[in-house]
Design a protein around this motif. Structure first.
Motif, short mmCIF file in Angstrom:
data_model
loop_
_atom_site.label_atom_id
_atom_site.label_comp_id
_atom_site.label_asym_id
_atom_site.label_seq_id
_atom_site.Cartn_x
_atom_site.Cartn_y
_atom_site.Cartn_z
N LYS A 33 0.83 -1.22 0.00
CA LYS A 33 0.00 0.00 0.00
C LYS A 33 0.85 1.25 0.00
O LYS A 33 0.49 2.25 -0.61
CB LYS A 33 -0.95 0.00 1.20
CG LYS A 33 -2.12 -0.93 1.04
CD LYS A 33 -3.04 -0.88 2.24
CE LYS A 33 -4.15 -1.89 2.08
NZ LYS A 33 -5.01 -1.97 3.27
N THR A 34 2.02 1.22 0.68
CA THR A 34 2.90 2.40 0.69
C THR A 34 3.44 2.68 -0.71
O THR A 34 3.86 3.80 -0.99
CB THR A 34 4.09 2.24 1.67
OG1 THR A 34 4.98 1.22 1.19
CG2 THR A 34 3.62 1.93 3.08
N LEU A 35 3.43 1.68 -1.58
CA LEU A 35 3.85 1.86 -2.98
C LEU A 35 2.66 2.18 -3.89
O LEU A 35 2.84 2.32 -5.10
CB LEU A 35 4.54 0.59 -3.47
CG LEU A 35 5.78 0.15 -2.68
CD1 LEU A 35 6.26 -1.21 -3.16
CD2 LEU A 35 6.89 1.18 -2.81
N LEU A 92 0.11 5.34 -18.00
CA LEU A 92 -0.23 6.68 -17.52
C LEU A 92 -1.48 6.66 -16.64
O LEU A 92 -1.81 7.65 -16.01
CB LEU A 92 -0.43 7.63 -18.70
CG LEU A 92 0.81 7.79 -19.58
CD1 LEU A 92 0.51 8.70 -20.77
CD2 LEU A 92 1.99 8.32 -18.78
N ASP A 93 -2.17 5.53 -16.62
CA ASP A 93 -3.34 5.34 -15.77
C ASP A 93 -3.08 4.17 -14.83
O ASP A 93 -2.20 3.35 -15.08
CB ASP A 93 -4.58 5.00 -16.62
CG ASP A 93 -4.99 6.15 -17.52
OD1 ASP A 93 -5.13 7.27 -17.02
OD2 ASP A 93 -5.15 5.90 -18.74
N PRO A 129 -0.49 1.60 -9.33
CA PRO A 129 -0.64 3.02 -9.62
C PRO A 129 -0.02 3.41 -10.96
O PRO A 129 0.93 2.77 -11.44
CB PRO A 129 0.11 3.70 -8.46
CG PRO A 129 1.15 2.70 -8.07
CD PRO A 129 0.50 1.34 -8.28
N ALA A 130 -0.53 4.47 -11.56
CA ALA A 130 0.06 5.01 -12.79
C ALA A 130 1.53 5.30 -12.53
O ALA A 130 1.91 5.75 -11.44
CB ALA A 130 -0.67 6.30 -13.18
N LEU A 151 -10.30 -3.98 -15.59
CA LEU A 151 -11.44 -3.13 -15.24
C LEU A 151 -11.31 -1.69 -15.70
O LEU A 151 -12.21 -0.90 -15.51
CB LEU A 151 -11.63 -3.15 -13.72
CG LEU A 151 -11.95 -4.53 -13.13
CD1 LEU A 151 -11.98 -4.48 -11.63
CD2 LEU A 151 -13.26 -5.04 -13.68
N ILE A 152 -10.16 -1.30 -16.23
CA ILE A 152 -10.03 0.08 -16.69
C ILE A 152 -9.83 0.08 -18.19
O ILE A 152 -9.08 -0.70 -18.69
CB ILE A 152 -8.85 0.79 -16.00
CG1 ILE A 152 -9.20 1.03 -14.55
CG2 ILE A 152 -8.54 2.11 -16.67
CD1 ILE A 152 -8.18 1.81 -13.79
#
Length: 152
Positions: A33-35, A92-93, A129-130, A151-152
């Motif tokens: 989660k920290t990443l 990028l997303d 994360p992006a 899902l994206i």
């Protein structure tokens, strides 16, 4: 089985092997989660009607869904695609992946450029994360892997 993560060794051995350090250096979900890496365990057998998945999609604005079956009998150019998935890249997303069946690894680079391997099985949903470098490979149970849901 709960999702597992660990720092990887630098061996050039088959990418589908676990590549754990000796001794193993496991990482917690809290560390991930920290990443910016988040994980949910869902019931993949009911993904089409799962209210928990629907709520997650609403909460995070995930509207696109695309299922890819990664299996030598169903994926054209299977070997080439596996090599392509394992090439380090970023988006990028945010990247969202949901394992509907089978087992696989996502590898991510941490802030010190060390590779972390995340082992996922049926029902694991992960968000990367992006901008985080990552790559994907099947594990050694490759003949059973038939997956994934984007899902994206």
């Amino acid at each position: 089985m709960a999702m597992e993560a660990w720092y990887m060794d630098s061996s050039e051995e088959d990418q589908r092997k676990p590549h754990r350090l000796t001794p193993n250096q496991p990482l917690s979900l809290g560390h991930l989660k920290t990443l910016g890496v988040f994980h949910w365990k869902l019931n993949a057998d009911v993904y089409e009607t799962d209210p928990e998945l629907e709520q997650l999609r609403r909460d995070h604005g995930y509207s696109f869904m695309d299922i890819i079956s990664i299996h030598k009998d169903t994926l054209p150019n299977y070997e080439e695609k596996l090599k392509m998935f394992f090439e380090e890249h970023l988006h990028l997303d945010d990247e969202v992946r949901y394992i509907l069946d089978g087992q696989a690894y996502f590898d991510i680079r941490d802030k010190e450029e060390r590779w972390i391997r995340i082992a996922m099985t049926k029902g694991d949903l992960i968000t990367l994360p992006a901008g985080i470098y990552h790559r994907f490979t099947l594990d050694e149970t490759v003949q059973h892997t038939h997956m994934e849901l984007s899902l994206i």
